[in-house]
Structure formats: structure tokens, C-alpha cells
Write a protein that holds these residues in place. Structure first.
Motif, PDB file in Angstrom:
ATOM      1  N   LEU A 113       0.874  -1.372   0.084  1.00  0.00           N
ATOM      2  CA  LEU A 113       0.117   0.057   0.098  1.00  0.00           C
ATOM      3  C   LEU A 113       0.821   1.374  -0.063  1.00  0.00           C
ATOM      4  O   LEU A 113       0.448   2.330  -0.752  1.00  0.00           O
ATOM      5  N   ALA A 119      -3.218   5.020  -5.624  1.00  0.00           N
ATOM      6  CA  ALA A 119      -4.533   4.246  -5.554  1.00  0.00           C
ATOM      7  C   ALA A 119      -5.632   4.781  -4.742  1.00  0.00           C
ATOM      8  O   ALA A 119      -6.611   4.515  -5.182  1.00  0.00           O
ATOM      9  N   LEU A 120      -5.459   5.245  -3.730  1.00  0.00           N
ATOM     10  CA  LEU A 120      -5.943   5.860  -2.673  1.00  0.00           C
ATOM     11  C   LEU A 120      -6.979   7.172  -3.115  1.00  0.00           C
ATOM     12  O   LEU A 120      -7.935   7.745  -2.459  1.00  0.00           O
ATOM     13  N   THR A 123     -11.743   7.747  -6.535  1.00  0.00           N
ATOM     14  CA  THR A 123     -12.781   7.816  -5.908  1.00  0.00           C
ATOM     15  C   THR A 123     -14.249   7.421  -6.815  1.00  0.00           C
ATOM     16  O   THR A 123     -15.293   7.147  -6.325  1.00  0.00           O
ATOM     17  N   TYR A 151     -10.822   1.216  -7.510  1.00  0.00           N
ATOM     18  CA  TYR A 151      -9.741   0.783  -8.237  1.00  0.00           C
ATOM     19  C   TYR A 151      -9.570  -0.434  -8.303  1.00  0.00           C
ATOM     20  O   TYR A 151      -9.884  -1.027  -7.182  1.00  0.00           O
ATOM     21  N   HIS A 164      -5.789  -6.115  -6.086  1.00  0.00           N
ATOM     22  CA  HIS A 164      -5.654  -4.947  -5.345  1.00  0.00           C
ATOM     23  C   HIS A 164      -7.022  -3.948  -5.659  1.00  0.00           C
ATOM     24  O   HIS A 164      -6.909  -3.669  -6.772  1.00  0.00           O
ATOM     25  N   VAL A 166      -9.913  -0.518  -4.232  1.00  0.00           N
ATOM     26  CA  VAL A 166      -9.918   0.460  -2.998  1.00  0.00           C
ATOM     27  C   VAL A 166     -11.493   0.634  -3.249  1.00  0.00           C
ATOM     28  O   VAL A 166     -12.118   0.726  -4.325  1.00  0.00           O
ATOM     29  N   PRO A 168     -13.953   3.787  -1.502  1.00  0.00           N
ATOM     30  CA  PRO A 168     -14.040   4.694  -0.809  1.00  0.00           C
ATOM     31  C   PRO A 168     -15.221   4.786   0.245  1.00  0.00           C
ATOM     32  O   PRO A 168     -16.379   4.080  -0.170  1.00  0.00           O
ATOM     33  N   PRO A 173     -10.936   5.822   2.353  1.00  0.00           N
ATOM     34  CA  PRO A 173     -10.766   4.795   1.629  1.00  0.00           C
ATOM     35  C   PRO A 173     -10.476   3.509   2.370  1.00  0.00           C
ATOM     36  O   PRO A 173      -9.537   3.646   3.267  1.00  0.00           O
ATOM     37  N   THR A 175      -8.622  -0.298   1.699  1.00  0.00           N
ATOM     38  CA  THR A 175      -8.100  -1.029   0.635  1.00  0.00           C
ATOM     39  C   THR A 175      -8.370  -2.299   0.865  1.00  0.00           C
ATOM     40  O   THR A 175      -8.442  -2.768   2.046  1.00  0.00           O
ATOM     41  N   ALA A 211      -6.970   0.375   6.438  1.00  0.00           N
ATOM     42  CA  ALA A 211      -7.485   1.800   6.370  1.00  0.00           C
ATOM     43  C   ALA A 211      -7.237   2.505   7.545  1.00  0.00           C
ATOM     44  O   ALA A 211      -6.502   2.023   8.489  1.00  0.00           O
TER      45      ALA A 211
END
Length: 237
Positions: A113, A119-120, A123, A151, A164, A166, A168, A173, A175, A211
Motif C-alpha cells: 500500500l 490508488a487511494l 474515488t 480502483y 488490489h 480500493v 471509498p 478509503p 484498501t 484503512a
């Protein structure tokens, strides 16, 4: 163009004048800052490479050619030593790799991460087909896709293979890493590197949540548990 697509394009051509690239750079301050750093790096690299050849370069080349035979003979004498050093180095690298692989999945997940913070920043929801295709690459036929995935990528996490994602949430977010070649022994909450986490045996793999707040872990775990309840068995790892 979203942030992930922009970063990929930026890595290939920081000076790009593509319409979508320029528009996103103007609209996204974080990506604009990244673009500025990339352009400055290119300029510094060009300045570093713009060096005139030394005046004695030709003489140096001739000297190198004249001593080549002597070096070849020395190299032959030292070959045994070089092989021994190479073998030792290979052993050291192997042992280092074993130590890296010895890290628990929770630590590897946090390390991964940290390597992909962009990646975060995404949205906007992505199509369900993108999520299904990513799972298909990992051998999982996922019929039901939880809402709100922004994502998705197939990523190696240390020695593990993962999808992987994400999601929101209101508190930040979450993961979601689904590891296909490892099944956790039990459900476990953990704290690593300032991140709250949870690993859950699910389907034919392990679901890992990361998170800053764990308030949505139960909800995210529930929607993915429902999704895997309808998923066929894995075809491969």
C-alpha cells in the motif's frame, strides 16, 4: 483520464501534450505537482548528460586497447575467485529473499500500500466488468461485484498474488486485497505502520482490509463475503 491513467502516461511521456493529459493536469493539483517534479527531473537529467568528451578520450581508448590482452590474462587467473564470489553473492541474495518472504501477509500488504499511494486518490466507481476481469486473471469467476470499487489491479504482494482494490467510504478509503494463493488460518485484526487491518479467510484465499479507520471493516467484509458465497471454485492461484 483518471489519476492512475495520468500517472502511467506521465511515466511514459512527462512532456506530453495529449488533450486528456493536459486537462487532467490542469484540474488535479496532486497530479500537476507530480508532473512538475517529473519535468524537473528530466531537465536535471539532460543537464547531467550534457558533458563534453574529455580531451584525452582518444588516448585513453588506445591505452585501453593496448592493455586488453594483459587484462584478459589476469581475468583468466582470477576466474576461479570470481566464481566463488558470485556463488557467495547468490547465496546471500537467496537468504535475503527468504527473509523478505518470511514477512507476514499483513506486513507485506502495508508495504504494498505504501508503494501505491495514488490508488487511494481514486474515488469514481469503475465498471463491474473491470473487477470481474481482474479476478478472472487470478482464476476466480466472480459473479457478484460489491458496489463502490474505485480502483482495481492485479498486483504481487511479496510472494503472494492478489487483486488490489480500493473502496471509498465516508470515514476514508478502504484498501481491499484479495490474496489467491494463501488462506488465513483465522480472522484477525492487526495494526501495522499506522494502518488498521483485518485478514479474513474467504473463498479460496484471504481478504485483507487496510484503512485509517476500521469503522467500515464489518460492512466491507460482509459485502465481499456475500460476493464469494456465489463465486465458483478457483481455477488457479
Amino acid at each position: 483520464m483518471n489519476c492512475v491513467e495520468f500517472r502511467r502516461h506521465l511515466g511514459a511521456d512527462p512532456q506530453s501534450n495529449a488533450v486528456e493529459f493536459v486537462r487532467h493536469r490542469a484540474e488535479c493539483p496532486r497530479c500537476a505537482d507530480a508532473a512538475g517534479r517529473a519535468v524537473e527531473f528530466d531537465r536535471n537529467l539532460l543537464r547531467a548528460l550534457n558533458i563534453e568528451a574529455p580531451a584525452q578520450l582518444a588516448d585513453s581508448i588506445l591505452l585501453a586497447q593496448a592493455t586488453d590482452e594483459r587484462r584478459r590474462r589476469v581475468t583468466l587467473r582470477r576466474r576461479g575467485t570470481i566464481f566463488a564470489v558470485a556463488a557467495s553473492l547468490a547465496l546471500a541474495i537467496g537468504l535475503f529473499g527468504m527473509r523478505v518472504d518470511a514477512k507476514p501477509l499483513s506486513t507485506l500488504a502495508v508495504d504494498h500500500l505504501s508503494a501505491e499511494p495514488f490508488a487511494l486518490a481514486t474515488t469514481a466507481p469503475i465498471p463491474d466488468t473491470d473487477v470481474r476481469n481482474a479476478f478472472a486473471k487470478r482464476g476466480v469467476a466472480l459473479d457478484k461485484v460489491p458496489a463502490g470499487v474505485s480502483y482495481v489491479q492485479c498486483c504481487p504482494v511479496g510472494r503472494y498474488l492478489s487483486v488490489h482494490m480500493v473502496m471509498p467510504e465516508q470515514d476514508g478509503p478502504v484498501t481491499v486485497l484479495y490474496v489467491t494463493n494463501d488462506i488465513a488460518k483465522q480472522r484477525q485484526d492487526f495494526v501495522r505502520g499506522g494502518w488498521l487491518g483485518r485478514s479474513v479467510p474467504m473463498g479460496h484465499g484471504t481478504l485483507v482490509l487496510l484503512a485509517k479507520s476500521s469503522s467500515k471493516f464489518d460492512h466491507v467484509e460482509a459485502v465481499w463475503s456475500e460476493a464469494f458465497a456465489t463465486a465458483p471454485a478457483n481455477g488457479r492461484g
